[in-house]
Design a protein around this motif. Structure first.
Motif, short mmCIF file in Angstrom:
data_model
loop_
_atom_site.label_atom_id
_atom_site.label_comp_id
_atom_site.label_asym_id
_atom_site.label_seq_id
_atom_site.Cartn_x
_atom_site.Cartn_y
_atom_site.Cartn_z
N HIS A 1 0.83 -1.21 0.00
CA HIS A 1 0.00 0.00 0.00
C HIS A 1 0.86 1.26 0.00
O HIS A 1 2.07 1.22 0.27
CB HIS A 1 -0.90 0.01 1.24
CG HIS A 1 -0.13 -0.05 2.52
ND1 HIS A 1 0.48 1.07 3.07
CD2 HIS A 1 0.16 -1.08 3.34
CE1 HIS A 1 1.11 0.72 4.18
NE2 HIS A 1 0.93 -0.58 4.37
N GLY A 2 0.23 2.41 -0.24
CA GLY A 2 0.91 3.70 -0.19
C GLY A 2 1.19 4.14 1.24
O GLY A 2 0.71 3.53 2.20
N GLU A 3 1.96 5.20 1.36
CA GLU A 3 2.33 5.72 2.68
C GLU A 3 1.09 6.09 3.50
O GLU A 3 0.14 6.67 2.99
CB GLU A 3 3.19 6.98 2.53
CG GLU A 3 3.64 7.55 3.88
CD GLU A 3 4.24 8.93 3.75
OE1 GLU A 3 5.46 9.04 3.91
OE2 GLU A 3 3.48 9.90 3.51
N THR A 4 1.14 5.75 4.79
CA THR A 4 0.04 6.06 5.70
C THR A 4 0.51 7.04 6.78
O THR A 4 1.71 7.30 6.93
CB THR A 4 -0.47 4.79 6.41
OG1 THR A 4 0.56 4.31 7.28
CG2 THR A 4 -0.90 3.72 5.43
N SER B 1 -1.28 -5.55 -0.60
CA SER B 1 -1.11 -6.04 0.75
C SER B 1 -0.19 -5.09 1.52
O SER B 1 -0.33 -3.88 1.40
CB SER B 1 -0.57 -7.48 0.69
OG SER B 1 -0.59 -8.08 1.96
N HIS B 2 0.74 -5.64 2.28
CA HIS B 2 1.54 -4.86 3.24
C HIS B 2 3.01 -5.25 3.15
O HIS B 2 3.35 -6.29 2.59
CB HIS B 2 1.01 -5.12 4.65
CG HIS B 2 -0.46 -4.88 4.76
ND1 HIS B 2 -0.98 -3.64 5.08
CD2 HIS B 2 -1.53 -5.69 4.56
CE1 HIS B 2 -2.31 -3.71 5.08
NE2 HIS B 2 -2.67 -4.94 4.77
N GLY B 3 3.86 -4.43 3.75
CA GLY B 3 5.30 -4.64 3.66
C GLY B 3 5.77 -6.00 4.17
O GLY B 3 6.45 -6.73 3.45
N ALA B 4 5.44 -6.34 5.40
CA ALA B 4 5.88 -7.63 5.95
C ALA B 4 5.19 -8.80 5.24
O ALA B 4 5.78 -9.85 5.04
CB ALA B 4 5.63 -7.70 7.45
N SER B 5 3.95 -8.61 4.81
CA SER B 5 3.23 -9.66 4.08
C SER B 5 3.95 -9.96 2.77
O SER B 5 4.17 -11.13 2.43
CB SER B 5 1.79 -9.22 3.77
OG SER B 5 1.10 -8.93 4.95
#
Length: 192
Positions: free
Chosen positions: A10-13, A140-144
């Motif tokens: 995803h983009g920066e949160t 999804s996400h970084g660690a995923s």
């Protein structure tokens, strides 16, 4: 038939910006995160890459990123969620242990590393087995993304040692229930 999976972060949160552990808790995309998603979307449109299927983690930050990339219908999957960090969620990143994390977060009610890796890997395997189309997007996400890469590192020549940045795209080939990482697409966000 070889299929392709484009797996992206995803983009920066707001929590990324504040250097907070995010995990299963959620925070909105920043303006920069939205612009990152638009740039990632242009990567696909400039190459005439269209998706036969689209999937996102149930976290708002992943869904919002996907919706900035494509206007097509998509499926939300809990199996694509980030690592559950338990009571460490929303705390500052400096509290993270050195990598690899292993089972550090289980002491705080979080997921075991292997359980997390299996959840994400099983979810994406099922998606690709059931998809009739050839080109699939999953946000999804970084660690995923990192754990999925690790699960298939034995079949892949491509790797990225550094952190998986916001809106980084991982292109996998999928055939005979096997994934191979073909390419890592990192965008230039220096102008944002």
């Amino acid at each position: 038939m070889t299929k392709h999976l484009y797996l992206m972060r995803h983009g920066e949160t707001l929590f990324n910006q504040q250097k907070k552990i995010q995990g299963w808790c959620d925070s909105p995309l920043t303006e920069k995160g939205k612009q990152q998603a638009v740039i990632a979307g242009s990567y696909f449109s400039e190459r005439n890459i269209t998706f036969d299927g689209a999937y996102a983690s149930t976290s708002e930050r992943a869904c919002d990123t996907l919706e900035l990339i494509t206007h097509q219908q998509y499926t939300r999957l809990k199996g694509l969620k980030e690592w559950n960090f338990g009571a460490m969620e929303a705390e500052h990143e400096y509290l993270n242990p050195p990598l690899p994390y292993g089972n550090f977060f289980t002491a705080y009610g979080g997921e075991e590393e292997q359980q997390f890796k299996k959840r994400v890997s099983d979810t994406l395997l099922k998606v690709m087995q059931e998809e009739t189309g050839k080109t699939i997007l999953a946000v999804s996400h970084g660690a995923s993304c990192r754990q999925f890469m690790r699960n298939w590192q034995h079949t892949s020549q491509v790797d990225q040692q550094g952190r998986i940045g916001n809106c980084c795209i991982l292109k996998f080939a999928f055939e005979n229930d096997t994934f191979e990482l073909l390419e890592i697409i990192n965008h230039d966000f220096s102008g944002l």
